[in-house]
Motif scaffolding. Structure first.
Motif, PDB file in Angstrom:
ATOM      1  N   UNK A   1       0.828  -1.181  -0.051  1.00  0.00           N
ATOM      2  CA  UNK A   1      -0.077   0.030   0.029  1.00  0.00           C
ATOM      3  C   UNK A   1       0.727   1.262   0.120  1.00  0.00           C
ATOM      4  N   UNK A   2       1.957   1.006   0.329  1.00  0.00           N
ATOM      5  CA  UNK A   2       2.808   2.221   0.410  1.00  0.00           C
ATOM      6  C   UNK A   2       3.430   2.688  -1.078  1.00  0.00           C
ATOM      7  N   UNK A   3       3.629   1.620  -1.914  1.00  0.00           N
ATOM      8  CA  UNK A   3       4.146   1.861  -3.290  1.00  0.00           C
ATOM      9  C   UNK A   3       2.816   2.160  -4.281  1.00  0.00           C
ATOM     10  N   UNK A   4       1.538   1.621  -3.917  1.00  0.00           N
ATOM     11  CA  UNK A   4       0.628   1.773  -4.356  1.00  0.00           C
ATOM     12  C   UNK A   4      -0.592   2.408  -3.772  1.00  0.00           C
TER      13      UNK A   4
ATOM     14  N   UNK B   1      -3.754  -9.792   3.877  1.00  0.00           N
ATOM     15  CA  UNK B   1      -2.952 -10.094   2.582  1.00  0.00           C
ATOM     16  C   UNK B   1      -3.981 -10.916   1.559  1.00  0.00           C
ATOM     17  N   UNK B   2      -3.715 -10.492   0.180  1.00  0.00           N
ATOM     18  CA  UNK B   2      -4.391 -11.074  -0.874  1.00  0.00           C
ATOM     19  C   UNK B   2      -3.500 -11.392  -2.046  1.00  0.00           C
ATOM     20  N   UNK B   3      -3.843 -12.302  -2.709  1.00  0.00           N
ATOM     21  CA  UNK B   3      -3.047 -12.782  -3.990  1.00  0.00           C
ATOM     22  C   UNK B   3      -3.731 -12.091  -5.108  1.00  0.00           C
ATOM     23  N   UNK B   4      -3.153 -11.837  -6.412  1.00  0.00           N
ATOM     24  CA  UNK B   4      -3.581 -11.394  -7.382  1.00  0.00           C
ATOM     25  C   UNK B   4      -3.151 -12.148  -8.557  1.00  0.00           C
ATOM     26  N   UNK B   5      -3.908 -11.827  -9.790  1.00  0.00           N
ATOM     27  CA  UNK B   5      -3.401 -12.865 -11.074  1.00  0.00           C
ATOM     28  C   UNK B   5      -4.297 -12.206 -12.388  1.00  0.00           C
ATOM     29  N   UNK B   6      -3.590 -12.090 -13.197  1.00  0.00           N
ATOM     30  CA  UNK B   6      -4.135 -11.655 -14.472  1.00  0.00           C
ATOM     31  C   UNK B   6      -4.222 -12.913 -15.371  1.00  0.00           C
ATOM     32  N   UNK B   7      -5.470 -13.444 -15.807  1.00  0.00           N
ATOM     33  CA  UNK B   7      -5.603 -14.352 -16.898  1.00  0.00           C
ATOM     34  C   UNK B   7      -5.603 -13.958 -18.269  1.00  0.00           C
ATOM     35  N   UNK B   8      -6.326 -12.701 -18.398  1.00  0.00           N
ATOM     36  CA  UNK B   8      -6.703 -12.218 -19.617  1.00  0.00           C
ATOM     37  C   UNK B   8      -6.519 -10.749 -19.700  1.00  0.00           C
TER      38      UNK B   8
ATOM     39  N   UNK C   1     -10.223  -3.035  -1.932  1.00  0.00           N
ATOM     40  CA  UNK C   1     -10.802  -3.984  -1.174  1.00  0.00           C
ATOM     41  C   UNK C   1     -10.400  -4.145   0.066  1.00  0.00           C
ATOM     42  N   UNK C   2      -9.162  -3.796   0.402  1.00  0.00           N
ATOM     43  CA  UNK C   2      -8.713  -3.683   1.662  1.00  0.00           C
ATOM     44  C   UNK C   2      -7.331  -4.512   2.002  1.00  0.00           C
ATOM     45  N   UNK C   3      -6.504  -5.012   0.891  1.00  0.00           N
ATOM     46  CA  UNK C   3      -5.589  -5.692   0.944  1.00  0.00           C
ATOM     47  C   UNK C   3      -4.513  -5.223   1.939  1.00  0.00           C
ATOM     48  N   UNK C   4      -3.656  -6.185   2.647  1.00  0.00           N
ATOM     49  CA  UNK C   4      -2.475  -5.581   3.486  1.00  0.00           C
ATOM     50  C   UNK C   4      -1.360  -5.408   2.439  1.00  0.00           C
ATOM     51  N   UNK C   5      -1.156  -6.553   1.756  1.00  0.00           N
ATOM     52  CA  UNK C   5      -0.307  -6.348   0.455  1.00  0.00           C
ATOM     53  C   UNK C   5      -0.684  -7.429  -0.404  1.00  0.00           C
ATOM     54  N   UNK C   6      -0.224  -7.433  -1.635  1.00  0.00           N
ATOM     55  CA  UNK C   6      -0.700  -8.166  -2.777  1.00  0.00           C
ATOM     56  C   UNK C   6       0.544  -9.084  -3.156  1.00  0.00           C
TER      57      UNK C   6
END
Length: 348
Positions: free
Chosen positions: A16-19, A167-174, A191-196
């Motif tokens: 959240x600091x960098x984004x 904490x959350x994971x993120x992904x791009x499928x398309x 949505x409130x992630x601590x880091x991704x």
């Protein structure tokens, strides 16, 4: 995006600091985010996005308990709360947060509103990873992205209100628009992630299904029951067996592990506890590992997914679920737990 070292392995993470939130709001300022489904993840994610200043609406079946819950949470029919199809039509980002079985049933309705340039967002890789079984195949001209909070929607909301993040994971499928990364990270922050941390749809669902059936829920209940039963069989009272099996773990030891790690918790226990724990953790690992290997294989080949689809699609699923949960709730171990919880100082 930063590269962080986790136990000698480098991973891509976003903090959240960098984004910052302000950047996320700027990126999504012209987007309409529709939350489809108001069950497990929908309430927490939608309210966090709303409180963070994003343009959010909710799509839910009218005349249902979840519609009433959404109204109670401040969503206004005709303004921020709509039937599913109208919400999909209004949205530029569709957060598809129905249960996996419900996603299959509702997909034809959602798909026809996935026009070029929109984004389809998941919090679970199930539908896409097992698309041969779910038949959920998005159009080629939309972004398909994922943010998966590592916890329940209830925890996500509670931690948000405490000023913390889950904490959350993120992904791009398309990435059809060229902006999928900015969209998915902005939504993750929103949505409130601590880091991704970066993943893929497949890795997310494989780890998630293994974790739910393993240490997060299935294995831990099995270990609880085994130890409790052994203590009871050797004459220990329900109170003593529950306290030594569950209460001390959840109320005393796990918070220490969460704060500083398992080694720190070991170092701050009695020397007798230290020696025994160090001697016995490997036999438990060796006994459990074959079960985890079998579990992972069942997840990877799709058998666990099919069992979930078949079971959760049955009309009497909720009735059978309540019967199984009632059996657990009415077991001696968890009946003892109910009494122990009432005796905690904060409840007196």
């Amino acid at each position: 995006m930063a590269v962080m070292n986790f136990g000698g392995v480098n991973e891509n993470v976003v903090t959240r600091e960098e984004f910052p939130l302000e950047k996320a709001r700027e990126i999504l300022k012209n987007e309409v985010i529709a939350i489809i489904g108001y069950g497990v993840q929908g309430p927490g994610q939608s309210m966090n996005l709303r409180d963070n200043g994003f343009n959010v609406i909710v799509g839910q079946r009218k005349d249902s308990k979840t519609w009433d819950k959404a109204v109670a949470d401040g969503w206004v029919p005709g303004q921020t709360l709509f039937e599913i199809e109208e919400a999909c039509q209004r949205a530029t980002i569709i957060q598809y947060l129905l249960s996996d079985a419900a996603q299959i049933a509702v997909w034809p309705l959602v798909k026809k509103h996935l026009t070029a340039g929109k984004a389809l967002y998941f919090s679970h890789g199930f539908a896409i990873t097992y698309k041969e079984r779910t038949n959920i195949i998005p159009p080629a001209d939309v972004d398909v992205i994922l943010v998966a909070p590592k916890g329940s929607g209830t925890s996500l909301r509670r931690m948000f209100l405490q000023g913390r993040g889950l904490n959350s994971s993120y992904a791009i499928f398309q990435d059809a628009t060229g902006h999928a990364y900015e969209r998915v990270v902005s939504l993750g922050i929103g949505v409130g992630s601590g880091y991704l941390f970066e993943t893929t749809f497949q890795r997310e669902v494989y780890s998630d299904l293994t974790g739910e059936r393993g240490t997060l829920m299935g294995a831990i209940q099995g270990i609880f029951a085994a130890q409790y039963d052994v203590l009871r069989a050797h004459g220990h009272t329900p109170s003593e067996a529950f306290n030594e099996t569950i209460e001390e773990l959840t109320q005393s030891l796990m918070p220490l592990v969460a704060e500083n790690g398992m080694d720190w918790m070991y170092a701050n226990c009695s020397t007798t506890a230290q020696r025994g724990a160090l001697d016995w953790w490997k036999p438990f690992r060796d006994a459990a590992k074959p079960v985890f290997e079998k579990l992972y294989a069942e997840v990877a080949c799709g058998n666990e997914a099919q069992r979930s689809i078949d079971s959760n699609s049955q009309t009497d699923y909720r009735v059978k679920l309540e019967e199984e949960l009632a059996a657990m709730r009415n077991s001696e171990m968890w009946q003892a737990g109910a009494v122990v919880r009432k005796l905690r100082p904060e409840n007196n």
